[in-house]
Design a protein around this motif. Structure first.
Motif, PDB file in Angstrom:
ATOM      1  N   ALA A 276     -79.634  77.262 -28.493  1.00 30.63           N
ATOM      2  CA  ALA A 276     -78.971  77.906 -29.632  1.00 30.63           C
ATOM      3  C   ALA A 276     -77.692  78.605 -29.174  1.00 30.63           C
ATOM      4  CB  ALA A 276     -79.909  78.915 -30.283  1.00 30.63           C
ATOM      5  N   ARG A 277     -77.763  79.318 -28.058  1.00 27.24           N
ATOM      6  CA  ARG A 277     -76.580  80.043 -27.582  1.00 27.24           C
ATOM      7  C   ARG A 277     -75.498  79.088 -27.105  1.00 27.24           C
ATOM      8  NH1 ARG A 277     -77.771  83.391 -23.040  1.00 27.24           N
ATOM      9  NH2 ARG A 277     -75.549  83.779 -23.097  1.00 27.24           N
ATOM     10  N   MET A 278     -75.947  77.961 -26.527  1.00 26.27           N
ATOM     11  CA  MET A 278     -74.975  77.041 -25.965  1.00 26.27           C
ATOM     12  C   MET A 278     -74.192  76.279 -27.033  1.00 26.27           C
ATOM     13  SD  MET A 278     -76.044  74.565 -23.034  1.00 26.27           S
ATOM     14  CE  MET A 278     -75.635  73.215 -24.068  1.00 26.27           C
ATOM     15  N   LEU A 282     -69.581  75.745 -29.725  1.00 26.54           N
ATOM     16  CA  LEU A 282     -69.053  74.426 -30.086  1.00 26.54           C
ATOM     17  C   LEU A 282     -69.008  74.273 -31.600  1.00 26.54           C
ATOM     18  CD1 LEU A 282     -70.897  72.208 -27.430  1.00 26.54           C
ATOM     19  CD2 LEU A 282     -68.703  73.360 -27.245  1.00 26.54           C
ATOM     20  N   ALA A 283     -70.075  74.732 -32.252  1.00 26.57           N
ATOM     21  CA  ALA A 283     -70.110  74.651 -33.719  1.00 26.57           C
ATOM     22  C   ALA A 283     -68.995  75.511 -34.306  1.00 26.57           C
ATOM     23  CB  ALA A 283     -71.468  75.112 -34.236  1.00 26.57           C
ATOM     24  N   VAL A 289     -71.372  67.794 -32.115  1.00 22.05           N
ATOM     25  CA  VAL A 289     -72.217  67.301 -31.027  1.00 22.05           C
ATOM     26  C   VAL A 289     -73.053  66.165 -31.606  1.00 22.05           C
ATOM     27  CG1 VAL A 289     -74.119  67.929 -29.511  1.00 22.05           C
ATOM     28  CG2 VAL A 289     -72.266  69.557 -29.930  1.00 22.05           C
ATOM     29  N   ASP A 290     -73.089  65.044 -30.877  1.00 23.78           N
ATOM     30  CA  ASP A 290     -73.812  63.905 -31.443  1.00 23.78           C
ATOM     31  C   ASP A 290     -75.195  63.763 -30.811  1.00 23.78           C
ATOM     32  OD1 ASP A 290     -74.455  61.599 -32.786  1.00 23.78           O
ATOM     33  OD2 ASP A 290     -73.336  60.303 -31.437  1.00 23.78           O
ATOM     34  N   MET A 291     -75.304  63.029 -29.702  1.00 25.70           N
ATOM     35  CA  MET A 291     -76.641  62.806 -29.134  1.00 25.70           C
ATOM     36  C   MET A 291     -77.016  63.977 -28.226  1.00 25.70           C
ATOM     37  SD  MET A 291     -75.699  58.972 -28.113  1.00 25.70           S
ATOM     38  CE  MET A 291     -77.093  57.899 -28.087  1.00 25.70           C
ATOM     39  N   ILE A 292     -78.264  64.397 -28.273  1.00 21.67           N
ATOM     40  CA  ILE A 292     -78.719  65.489 -27.395  1.00 21.67           C
ATOM     41  C   ILE A 292     -80.031  65.059 -26.737  1.00 21.67           C
ATOM     42  CG2 ILE A 292     -79.436  67.905 -27.253  1.00 21.67           C
ATOM     43  CD1 ILE A 292     -77.953  68.396 -29.876  1.00 21.67           C
ATOM     44  N   VAL A 317     -65.847  72.003 -22.608  1.00 24.82           N
ATOM     45  CA  VAL A 317     -66.176  72.545 -21.284  1.00 24.82           C
ATOM     46  C   VAL A 317     -65.543  73.933 -21.136  1.00 24.82           C
ATOM     47  CG1 VAL A 317     -65.837  72.225 -18.800  1.00 24.82           C
ATOM     48  CG2 VAL A 317     -66.492  70.277 -20.233  1.00 24.82           C
ATOM     49  N   GLU A 318     -64.286  74.046 -21.547  1.00 18.14           N
ATOM     50  CA  GLU A 318     -63.604  75.349 -21.447  1.00 18.14           C
ATOM     51  C   GLU A 318     -64.331  76.414 -22.259  1.00 18.14           C
ATOM     52  OE1 GLU A 318     -59.649  74.459 -22.719  1.00 18.14           O
ATOM     53  OE2 GLU A 318     -59.141  73.516 -20.798  1.00 18.14           O
ATOM     54  N   LEU A 319     -64.718  76.040 -23.493  1.00 21.23           N
ATOM     55  CA  LEU A 319     -65.402  76.999 -24.366  1.00 21.23           C
ATOM     56  C   LEU A 319     -66.725  77.459 -23.772  1.00 21.23           C
ATOM     57  CD1 LEU A 319     -64.849  75.515 -27.934  1.00 21.23           C
ATOM     58  CD2 LEU A 319     -64.355  77.861 -27.223  1.00 21.23           C
TER      59      LEU A 319
END
Ligand code: ADP
Ligand code: ASP
Ligand code: MG
Length: 414
Positions: A276-278, A282-283, A289-292, A317-319
């Motif tokens: 959730a934190r990760m 991004l959201a 984000v597509d496949m997890i 990656v930067e975020l």
């Protein structure tokens, strides 16, 4: 009838070809139909314009970039209108703002909000062929916007929806939608009729013959889409609501996309709340984000792998480094990425009622020694992420293995 015809870059690639387009439009009008024509930039022109932009900056999500790249279509509409006139017809060109193709302000990837069909109806009622610039619109503030690569398809279908046209014909450089890209697999087979749903999956998974958004609009507004070639009168492929017989075809098509990248986080503590934190930063940045996939590693830690659009990989990656340093490691030692991936997919509404497609797909890839890095499935598609260098081999293998070069009735087993 009211017919919208959209001509791609190849069909308007030279003055000679524009004369052919003019002749086609006029022949359709002479049959008693109203005709609205949407045209792309001449082939290669949008790439040329983007090449100029790229010499100054990488970022395309910019007001000025859309001012530049939309010009290709301005030239095409003017020339096609002149070609229709030269052939004895009446025509009037329309830029995006002249038929009020209002979009949001997401430059380089804008979405159409509304269209004013009245100026087009008036032109057609006066016996003119309305020639509309594809790919471009205008936002609330009057800035020019563009709809993303391949966006003229979307203009075509959106105009057809706004005018309640009977059909939107998409004229391109292949004579229909094939079981896979015929430029990669020469014995790919033309599909006569395909459901919106399957076409949506194919378009979103890499088959650029139709822009994804055009299929979404076609489905939403019930616009029948006929994909065909301007070089002959042969019927192409009809994209229509699903028909009962379509379920008999287990796999309709195979496709590959190269626009995703893979990010992996290794040795994460196996405690609630990490995912959730990760994904939150991004959201928040609108990165989809597509496949997890999450793997249980040894010693109470897990590995988490996911894909993002390739254009967003660097920023992702930067975020993550900035927002969740405790997760990615102070020096970013737990984060890794891979840009050289490809997602290959098989699509078919028949998968709903047939088991075993996944097993066959994995077996076919394994026989060629192709390693699967990630898998995702939905009711009517299975996708596998593999190393980029195997993409064409995978497409050929799956196309052959599922018997797609044969007529649907001749395909045996799986
Ligand atoms: P246009 O300029 O007319 O919009 P595009 O280049 O955008 O044409 O789209 C047509 C191309 O789509 C074809 O030349 C072909 O290489 C590609 N393509 C990818 N997948 C498929 C498919 N399943 N069927 C047909 N064409 C496909
Ligand atoms: N000219 C634009 C492009 O090349 C739009 C289109 O052709 O559909 O992406
Ligand atoms: Mg296109």
């Amino acid at each position: 009838m009211l017919i919208v015809q959209k001509y791609g870059g190849t069909s308007v690639g030279s003055i000679e070809r524009m004369k052919n387009v003019a002749a086609r439009c006029l022949a359709t009008q002479r049959q008693g139909h109203h005709v609205a024509v949407v045209v792309s930039a001449m082939s290669g022109e949008t790439n040329r314009l983007l090449g100029l932009v790229n010499q100054l900056q990488e970022d395309h999500n910019d007001r000025e970039v859309d001012v530049i790249v939309s010009t290709g279509e301005q030239v095409s509409v003017g020339l096609v209108a002149l070609a229709i006139r030269a052939a004895g017809g009446k025509a009037r060109s329309f830029l995006g703002h002249q038929c009020k193709i209002i979009t949001d302000s997401s430059f380089s990837r804008a979405r159409i909000v509304s269209i004013d069909g009245q100026p087009l109806r008036d032109a057609m009622a006066a016996g003119e062929i309305a020639v509309i610039a594809g790919f471009q619109g205008v936002d609330e503030k009057g800035s020019i916007t563009t709809l993303g690569r391949g966006g003229s398809d979307t203009t075509g279908v959106a105009i057809a929806a706004a005018l309640k046209a009977d059909v939107c014909e998409i004229y391109t450089d292949v004579d229909g939608v094939y079981t896979t890209d015929p430029n990669i697999v020469p014995n790919a087979r033309k599909i006569d009729r395909i459901s919106y749903e399957e076409m949506l999956e194919l378009a979103s998974l890499g088959a650029k013959v139709l822009q994804l958004r055009s299929v979404e609009l076609g489905m939403k507004y019930g616009v029948p889409i006929h994909v065909r070639t301007s070089f002959s009168d042969a019927p192409g492929t009809w994209v229509v609501p699903e028909e009962p017989s379509m379920e008999k075809v287990v796999v309709s098509g195979v496709t590959a996309s190269r626009d995703e990248a893979k990010i992996t986080l290794e040795d994460l503590p196996d405690i609630p709340g990490i995912a959730a934190r990760m994904f939150a930063p991004l959201a928040d940045a609108n990165i989809s984000v597509d496949m997890i996939v999450q793997n249980q590693a040894h010693g109470g830690t897990t590995d988490l792998t996911f894909t993002v659009p390739k254009l967003d990989r660097k920023r992702s990656v930067e975020l993550l480094k900035e927002k969740v340093p405790d997760i990615v490691g102070e020096a970013g030692e737990r984060i890794a990425w891979d840009d050289d991936i490809s997602k290959v997919s098989v699509v078919g509404v028949g998968m709903r009622s047939h088991a075993g497609v996944a097993k066959t797909m994995f077996t076919l890839l394994a026989q060629e020694g192709i390693n699967i890095k990630l898998i995702s499935t939905s009711e009517i598609k299975i996708s596998c992420v593999i190393a980029r260098k195997y993409a064409e081999l995978a497409i050929r293998t799956l196309h052959e293995g599922f018997g797609l070069s044969l007529a649907p009735s001749e395909r045996t087993g799986l």
